[in-house]
Design a protein around this motif. Sequence first.
Motif, PDB file in Angstrom:
ATOM      1  N   THR A  94       0.730  -1.190   0.129  1.00  0.00           N
ATOM      2  CA  THR A  94       0.163  -0.061  -0.045  1.00  0.00           C
ATOM      3  C   THR A  94       0.820   1.224  -0.017  1.00  0.00           C
ATOM      4  O   THR A  94       1.830   1.240   0.760  1.00  0.00           O
ATOM      5  CB  THR A  94      -0.895  -0.143   1.169  1.00  0.00           C
ATOM      6  OG1 THR A  94      -1.768  -1.212   1.154  1.00  0.00           O
ATOM      7  CG2 THR A  94      -1.721   1.422   1.085  1.00  0.00           C
ATOM      8  N   TYR A  95       0.413   2.182  -0.826  1.00  0.00           N
ATOM      9  CA  TYR A  95       1.288   3.374  -1.090  1.00  0.00           C
ATOM     10  C   TYR A  95       0.442   4.605  -0.931  1.00  0.00           C
ATOM     11  O   TYR A  95      -0.828   4.509  -1.243  1.00  0.00           O
ATOM     12  CB  TYR A  95       1.930   3.524  -2.470  1.00  0.00           C
ATOM     13  CG  TYR A  95       3.276   2.529  -2.827  1.00  0.00           C
ATOM     14  CD1 TYR A  95       4.358   3.172  -2.867  1.00  0.00           C
ATOM     15  CD2 TYR A  95       2.904   1.141  -2.942  1.00  0.00           C
ATOM     16  CE1 TYR A  95       5.655   2.293  -3.052  1.00  0.00           C
ATOM     17  CE2 TYR A  95       3.939   0.455  -3.234  1.00  0.00           C
ATOM     18  CZ  TYR A  95       5.429   1.108  -3.434  1.00  0.00           C
ATOM     19  OH  TYR A  95       6.492   0.084  -3.612  1.00  0.00           O
ATOM     20  N   PHE A  96       0.925   5.600  -0.381  1.00  0.00           N
ATOM     21  CA  PHE A  96       0.123   6.869  -0.305  1.00  0.00           C
ATOM     22  C   PHE A  96       0.738   7.797  -1.313  1.00  0.00           C
ATOM     23  O   PHE A  96       2.129   7.917  -1.441  1.00  0.00           O
ATOM     24  CB  PHE A  96       0.242   7.677   1.005  1.00  0.00           C
ATOM     25  CG  PHE A  96      -0.754   7.127   1.988  1.00  0.00           C
ATOM     26  CD1 PHE A  96      -1.473   6.008   1.735  1.00  0.00           C
ATOM     27  CD2 PHE A  96      -0.879   7.571   3.187  1.00  0.00           C
ATOM     28  CE1 PHE A  96      -2.626   5.642   2.600  1.00  0.00           C
ATOM     29  CE2 PHE A  96      -1.979   7.347   4.022  1.00  0.00           C
ATOM     30  CZ  PHE A  96      -2.617   6.212   3.881  1.00  0.00           C
ATOM     31  N   TYR A 140      -6.436   1.829  -7.289  1.00  0.00           N
ATOM     32  CA  TYR A 140      -6.137   3.012  -6.508  1.00  0.00           C
ATOM     33  C   TYR A 140      -7.571   3.654  -6.077  1.00  0.00           C
ATOM     34  O   TYR A 140      -8.555   3.168  -6.550  1.00  0.00           O
ATOM     35  CB  TYR A 140      -5.615   4.179  -7.434  1.00  0.00           C
ATOM     36  CG  TYR A 140      -6.678   4.744  -8.515  1.00  0.00           C
ATOM     37  CD1 TYR A 140      -7.507   5.716  -8.139  1.00  0.00           C
ATOM     38  CD2 TYR A 140      -6.819   4.299  -9.693  1.00  0.00           C
ATOM     39  CE1 TYR A 140      -8.458   6.413  -9.085  1.00  0.00           C
ATOM     40  CE2 TYR A 140      -7.559   4.690 -10.736  1.00  0.00           C
ATOM     41  CZ  TYR A 140      -8.369   5.719 -10.417  1.00  0.00           C
ATOM     42  OH  TYR A 140      -9.363   6.089 -11.265  1.00  0.00           O
ATOM     43  N   ALA A 143      -8.515   8.945  -1.333  1.00  0.00           N
ATOM     44  CA  ALA A 143      -8.640   9.118   0.106  1.00  0.00           C
ATOM     45  C   ALA A 143      -8.980  10.107   0.575  1.00  0.00           C
ATOM     46  O   ALA A 143      -9.685  10.223   1.763  1.00  0.00           O
ATOM     47  CB  ALA A 143      -7.314   8.517   0.710  1.00  0.00           C
ATOM     48  N   GLN A 153      -4.803   6.304  -2.117  1.00  0.00           N
ATOM     49  CA  GLN A 153      -4.136   5.067  -1.794  1.00  0.00           C
ATOM     50  C   GLN A 153      -3.973   4.082  -2.895  1.00  0.00           C
ATOM     51  O   GLN A 153      -5.103   4.022  -3.873  1.00  0.00           O
ATOM     52  CB  GLN A 153      -5.217   4.386  -0.762  1.00  0.00           C
ATOM     53  CG  GLN A 153      -4.616   3.173  -0.332  1.00  0.00           C
ATOM     54  CD  GLN A 153      -5.461   2.380   0.595  1.00  0.00           C
ATOM     55  OE1 GLN A 153      -5.677   2.939   1.713  1.00  0.00           O
ATOM     56  NE2 GLN A 153      -5.743   0.964   0.401  1.00  0.00           N
ATOM     57  N   ASN A 155      -2.547   0.479  -4.404  1.00  0.00           N
ATOM     58  CA  ASN A 155      -2.088  -0.874  -4.311  1.00  0.00           C
ATOM     59  C   ASN A 155      -1.714  -1.635  -5.469  1.00  0.00           C
ATOM     60  O   ASN A 155      -2.549  -2.125  -6.427  1.00  0.00           O
ATOM     61  CB  ASN A 155      -3.495  -1.742  -3.597  1.00  0.00           C
ATOM     62  CG  ASN A 155      -3.748  -1.183  -2.578  1.00  0.00           C
ATOM     63  OD1 ASN A 155      -4.577  -0.563  -2.203  1.00  0.00           O
ATOM     64  ND2 ASN A 155      -2.976  -1.422  -1.358  1.00  0.00           N
ATOM     65  N   ARG A 197       3.727   3.243   2.111  1.00  0.00           N
ATOM     66  CA  ARG A 197       2.841   3.228   3.467  1.00  0.00           C
ATOM     67  C   ARG A 197       2.903   1.879   4.354  1.00  0.00           C
ATOM     68  O   ARG A 197       2.866   1.631   5.721  1.00  0.00           O
ATOM     69  CB  ARG A 197       1.290   3.874   3.328  1.00  0.00           C
ATOM     70  CG  ARG A 197       0.570   3.877   4.951  1.00  0.00           C
ATOM     71  CD  ARG A 197       1.275   5.063   5.490  1.00  0.00           C
ATOM     72  NE  ARG A 197       0.353   5.845   6.253  1.00  0.00           N
ATOM     73  CZ  ARG A 197       0.562   6.747   7.234  1.00  0.00           C
ATOM     74  NH1 ARG A 197       1.717   6.797   7.472  1.00  0.00           N
ATOM     75  NH2 ARG A 197      -0.370   7.331   8.133  1.00  0.00           N
ATOM     76  N   VAL A 230      -4.863   3.629   6.194  1.00  0.00           N
ATOM     77  CA  VAL A 230      -5.037   2.429   5.165  1.00  0.00           C
ATOM     78  C   VAL A 230      -6.310   1.666   5.235  1.00  0.00           C
ATOM     79  O   VAL A 230      -6.949   1.301   6.378  1.00  0.00           O
ATOM     80  CB  VAL A 230      -4.054   1.641   5.259  1.00  0.00           C
ATOM     81  CG1 VAL A 230      -3.794   0.328   4.267  1.00  0.00           C
ATOM     82  CG2 VAL A 230      -2.481   2.382   5.027  1.00  0.00           C
ATOM     83  N   SER A 231      -6.787   1.536   4.033  1.00  0.00           N
ATOM     84  CA  SER A 231      -8.223   0.802   4.136  1.00  0.00           C
ATOM     85  C   SER A 231      -8.136  -0.569   3.106  1.00  0.00           C
ATOM     86  O   SER A 231      -7.077  -0.614   2.545  1.00  0.00           O
ATOM     87  CB  SER A 231      -9.338   1.422   3.407  1.00  0.00           C
ATOM     88  OG  SER A 231      -9.031   1.764   1.955  1.00  0.00           O
TER      89      SER A 231
END
Length: 231
Positions: A94-96, A140, A143, A153, A155, A197, A230-231
């Motif tokens: 997971t990236y922001f 994506y 957020a 966010q 993935n 993240r 993170v969701s």
Amino acid sequence: MPITESDILYEDNHLIAINKRAGDIVQVDETGDEPLDEQVKKYIATKYNKPNGAFLGVVHRLDRPVSGVILFAKTSKALERMNAIFKNREVRKTYFAVVKNKPARLEGNLVHYLIKNPKKNLVTAYNREEPNSQRSELNYKFAGEVGGFCLLQVNPITGRSHQIRVQLSSMQCPIVGDNKYGYPRGSRKGSICLHARQLEFIHPVQKEPVKIFAPLPIDGFWERFEHFQVS
């Protein structure tokens, strides 16, 4: 800047995870700057009194201007098993990403075919398969928005070079500071607003779930997004 205890996000007998600073390189390159893997080796050798040095295996990589969680293996067995976990896509990354433009669709899946120009260190994304291209896929979601900047966010499902950067740019959402992929201004700090993240996987030896979370950089900009989960 040497690695310290405050940089360590996770460590056991098999693995060590670092909160990488933007601007650090993971492995040696033509710049001659000391890479992160060498810094971590020195940290382990000093901490555990290993006069002959420490083993360290690079499991995955982050681009130099990207910050966040990066994982290394402390044993050859862990390295082999983690390589298989990444190859089989049994890890959730997971990236922001902070972008200026709000995406037309607030949530989606992107598939492109990427070709890298190694001389320019630049990746081009195509909508259909091209000769020598690599299929690239990510999910994506929007957020939130703070001060005119949007947080996404991301993935990634595949793990291609510059993947998130070029794929977000392809939907007119270049990452803040990433003038290589369409943002109008680069960062004087040698960073872009892309942060790894969180990593989630099953431990290669202990066979238990592992979740490694990386706090956002403290740089006067990222702090405004720290409350997003993170969701």
